[in-house]
Design an enzyme around this catalytic site. Sequence first.
Site, short mmCIF file in Angstrom:
data_model
loop_
_atom_site.label_atom_id
_atom_site.label_comp_id
_atom_site.label_asym_id
_atom_site.label_seq_id
_atom_site.Cartn_x
_atom_site.Cartn_y
_atom_site.Cartn_z
N GLY A 139 0.79 -1.22 0.00
CA GLY A 139 0.00 0.00 0.00
C GLY A 139 0.82 1.27 0.00
CB ALA A 140 3.56 2.57 1.14
CE1 TYR A 245 14.59 15.13 6.60
CE2 TYR A 245 14.49 13.62 8.47
CZ TYR A 245 14.01 14.72 7.80
OH TYR A 245 12.95 15.43 8.32
CD GLU A 254 17.24 3.98 -6.14
OE1 GLU A 254 16.38 3.14 -6.45
OE2 GLU A 254 17.30 4.52 -5.01
NE ARG A 255 14.76 9.34 -7.81
CZ ARG A 255 14.12 10.01 -6.88
NH1 ARG A 255 14.46 11.27 -6.60
NH2 ARG A 255 13.13 9.45 -6.20
CD GLN A 348 5.85 -1.80 -36.53
OE1 GLN A 348 5.42 -2.21 -35.46
NE2 GLN A 348 5.20 -1.99 -37.68
#
Length: 391
Positions: A139-140, A245, A254-255, A348
């Site tokens: 739920g999170a 934090y 990470e990103r 494609q």
Amino acid sequence: MAMVLGNQKGNVSFYTDEHHMFRDSLRKFLEKEAVPNYEQWEEDRQVPRSFWTKMGENGFICPWVSEEYGGMNADFGFAAILSEELSRVGASLSTGIGTHSNIIVPYIASFASEENKKKFLPKCVSGEIITAVAMTEPGAGSDLASIRTTAVKDGDHYIINGQKTFISNGIQSDVIVLACKTDPNAKPAHRGISLILVERDTPGFSRGRKLNKVGMHAQDTAELIFEDARVPVTNLLGEEGQGFYYLMTKLQQERLVACINSLVAAEDMLQLTIDYVKQREAFGKPISKFQNTQFKIAEMATDIQIARTFVDDLIGKHMAGVDIVTEVSMGKWWITDMAKRVSVECMQLHGGYGYMEEYKIAKRYRDIPITSIFAGTNEIMKVIISKRLGL
């Protein structure tokens, strides 16, 4: 086409001879040990632990870890190369070993006690310990502050109750960085979050289902269940209430890793497609000679080259300690969306063969959609950008 192959020569200013040697050695290792076995691992739905330890024996896992804990004290450039080369083989490797090395173990190195660093880091480097980070719950997801897993102090232990889902390395993990509420009544809620190390044999901890995903089949993903799980208070990472934090401090890297992985996937898809359209004939000539094919390839090559230039710039800035939260959030949403577009166009151009599992483009097509969801959804990236632009 050097551009299509991406940064294989590391032709940017921050890569040194040592970086090039690491890349060459890693690539040769992966071509021998991973590429011939990857399809079998996909069928097995798991990368074997023996491969992890081989990676560790050769010094490829967590090279940035300090020498006193078995690493090479290397800079982020080595981590970037590890992400690129694992991603070039397949998404399951970059999401399993790459996440362990570049995203999860940094939490232990940064916030664990000296005792726990000595206990865990050497085996994280050797591949004997596989790690996971457990944030998401049924739920999170994006709303991390709403997690419900709790850790209540009972003498010199925490009693943990809750459930996690979509956990990468969930089945094989030996040490889990668990996000939980040590103060469920904290206002605002995120101030009640702490990070705790949960070990494999912890009483009350069990694995749920091994999840059957659309893609990344060789990367084990699972549910984790905590039913009065007893964990020593010494396994707390850093301080109570600081978990949110701590997580935020690592999200830039990470990103950036997510950008790298998605970009390499796009580069690989484009190269696969260029090779295919040159060989495949229709109406008496290679389909590479049709203007539609040429335009599609030109458009994708342009997007990918723009992304490569941007990502290399972000890697250099991150290595220099620059705050790139805004730019990396831009990169994360745009590059993952771009890679999804590339997967559709490349499939494609492969025609019916592109829909066959024996062709790598089919695996890329099913592996890439999750990239716009994990490491923060692309919608959340746009929220971050908007806030940092003062909106």
